[in-house]
Design an enzyme around this catalytic site. Sequence first.
Site, PDB file in Angstrom:
ATOM      1  N   HIS A   1       0.825  -1.214   0.000  1.00 61.24           N
ATOM      2  CA  HIS A   1       0.000   0.000   0.000  1.00 61.24           C
ATOM      3  C   HIS A   1       0.857   1.260   0.000  1.00 61.24           C
ATOM      4  CE1 HIS A   1       0.637   0.929   4.315  1.00 61.24           C
ATOM      5  NE2 HIS A   1       0.588  -0.378   4.512  1.00 61.24           N
TER       6      HIS A   1
ATOM      7  N   CYS B   1       2.835  -4.660   7.311  1.00 60.23           N
ATOM      8  CA  CYS B   1       2.500  -4.467   5.904  1.00 60.23           C
ATOM      9  C   CYS B   1       3.659  -3.810   5.163  1.00 60.23           C
ATOM     10  CB  CYS B   1       1.236  -3.626   5.765  1.00 60.23           C
ATOM     11  SG  CYS B   1      -0.281  -4.552   6.080  1.00 60.23           S
TER      12      CYS B   1
END
Length: 542
Positions: A426, A445
Site C-alpha cells: 500500500h 505491511c
Amino acid sequence: MRLIFVFLAIVLLLVGRSEPATAQEIIPLVRLTGAEADLHSFYEGRAYRLAWSAEGAPTAAAIALREALQDASMHGLSPDRYPLAAIAEAWPSAGQLADPHGFDLLMSATALRYLRDIALGRVEPAQVDPNWSIERSPLSLPMLLEHALMSEEPAQALKTIGPLHPGYAALQLGLARYQAIAAAGGWPEIPEGPSLHEGDLDPRVPLLRIRLHAESDLAVAEPPAAGEAERMDATLTAGIRRFQTRHGLEPDGVIGARTLEALNLPVEVRIEQIELALERWRWMPRYLGDRHILVNIPAFSLQLYDGGRPVLESRVVVGRPTRPTPRLTAEAVGVLMNPTWTVPPTIFREDVLPKLREDPGWLAQHGMQVFQGWSADAPPLDPYSIDWSTVSGVHAPYRIVQAPGPGNSLGLLKIEMPNSPGIYLHDTPDRRLFALAERAKSSGCVRVERVRELAANLLGASLPQIDGLIAAGATTRMPLARRVPVYLAYIPVSADADGTVAFYPDLYGLDAPLSAALASERLRLAAAQIQGCGHSDVSIRG
C-alpha cells in the site's frame, strides 16, 4: 536421513566385493532402505533398468553428474557432501565397470541427494523461520532425475534443476567472485581509528584503497597523484559510497564505526552469507511465474517481473523487528483507490488503545470512527461514551475505521492480496521514510514508494488514469484481469546480473539459526557416513 546412509553402506559393500550384484538384488535393496520412496519410484518407473551405464561403461549422464557434483560449490554446497571417493573407486579408469549394478545404485542415490539439495534445499524452512509460509509447487525428484537422464544434453538438464529465477543465477555469479577473492588471499583489515572524511590525511588510506578495490568499489588501488597516497580524495569517497550502498548503510562517504565494521568482515563471512541466501532461494518455488511481484524484505525492495525480467522496481518500508513482515505467498487480485483502514487487533492493543485512554479525541484528530462491533452493520459510537480504561486489549470489542484521505494509514491506494495475516502492499502518508537507508518501520505491511506506477502496470492503465480515480475521492475497487503472484521473501544478499553483490542487514536475526541448522545437518551427515562406512573398507568423505 540416517537410513539412506545404511543404503549407501550396502551399496559400498556391493562396489567393494569381487562378484557383481545381480539385477534381482536391486529391488530388495531399494525397498530395505530409507531411499525407498524416491529410489523405488525411480527404478520402478524405468522397470529397474540400469540408469548410469551402457555396455558396461558409464554413460554421458554419469559423466555429467560427476562433473556437477565436483562443481557443487557453484551452488554454495561442498562437494564433500557427496561420495565422490566411492564413485571414483567404482569408476573404471579404462575398460568395463566391475559391478554395474552396485555402481548404478550408488549413482542414483547420490543423484537424488544432489537433486534434493539443489531443488528443495538442505533444511526445511519452518525449522529455522517460523514465519516462512511460502508454498512450493509439488516436486517429484525421480521424475526430475529421469528427465535429466533422458535429455540429449544431461549436463545442461542438471543445471536447470535449481531455482529458475534470474536472482539465483546472479547470486551464483557473485559467489564465484567472492570465492576467487578468497582464493587470492582475501582483503586487508583496516585498523581502528577516528572517522575518515573526504580531504583527511591518514596512514590507513592506502589499505582502504586496496580494500575497496578488492570488491571493485574502486577501479584502481593506487592513489591518483604522487604525494596523495594517504589522502581521502573524491574518488575514494565515491568508492566508499558505492560500498555503503551495497551494504545497506547510509551512503555518506564517511568511514565511521558501522562502515569500518562492514569493511573488516572477512571474505569467508561474506561467502557464508551468500551461501545462506542461495539456500533461501531453494526454499522458493522453482518457477515464480512469468509475471510476479517479489518483495525482498531485508533489501527493502520490490520488483515486478514480466517475461522473466524486472519491469518496475521500488523502495519499500517493511515491518520492524518487533512486528516483522511475514514471509508468505499471496495473489494480487485488485487495486483499491482511496481505501478506508480498519485498525488490526494488534495495532489497536499496542498503539491505539493507550492513546484513547489518554484522550478519546485522538480518534477524530486522525479521521477515525469507532463502531459497536465487527459486523458490517454495527452502529457508530461516541468515543467519549466508552470507558477505555476498562477495555481489554486482548480481544478488541470495537471496530475502528479510518476514513479515506491523504492522512489515511494506507495512503491513497492499496493492492489487494488476500492472506490470513492481513498483509498488503500500500501507499503511505509518511513518504519521508523512503529516503532512509534502513526502512524497517511498519507494523508488518509493505509500504511501496512507487505504488501508483505498480497499480497502473497491474491494471494495464496509465498513470493519469490512476491519478484521476484517486482525485475523484471515492473509494473505488478495480479488479485485475489476471491474478499476479506476490512473494514476500527474506533473502539478505542479492546480486546484479553481472554478479555485483549487495549485502543487507539481517533484520530479524534469521541468519544465525539457519547457519546453525546447516552446521547441524553437516554433522549428522558426517556421523551417518562414518557409521555406514564401518561395514566396508571403502570410506565416504562428506
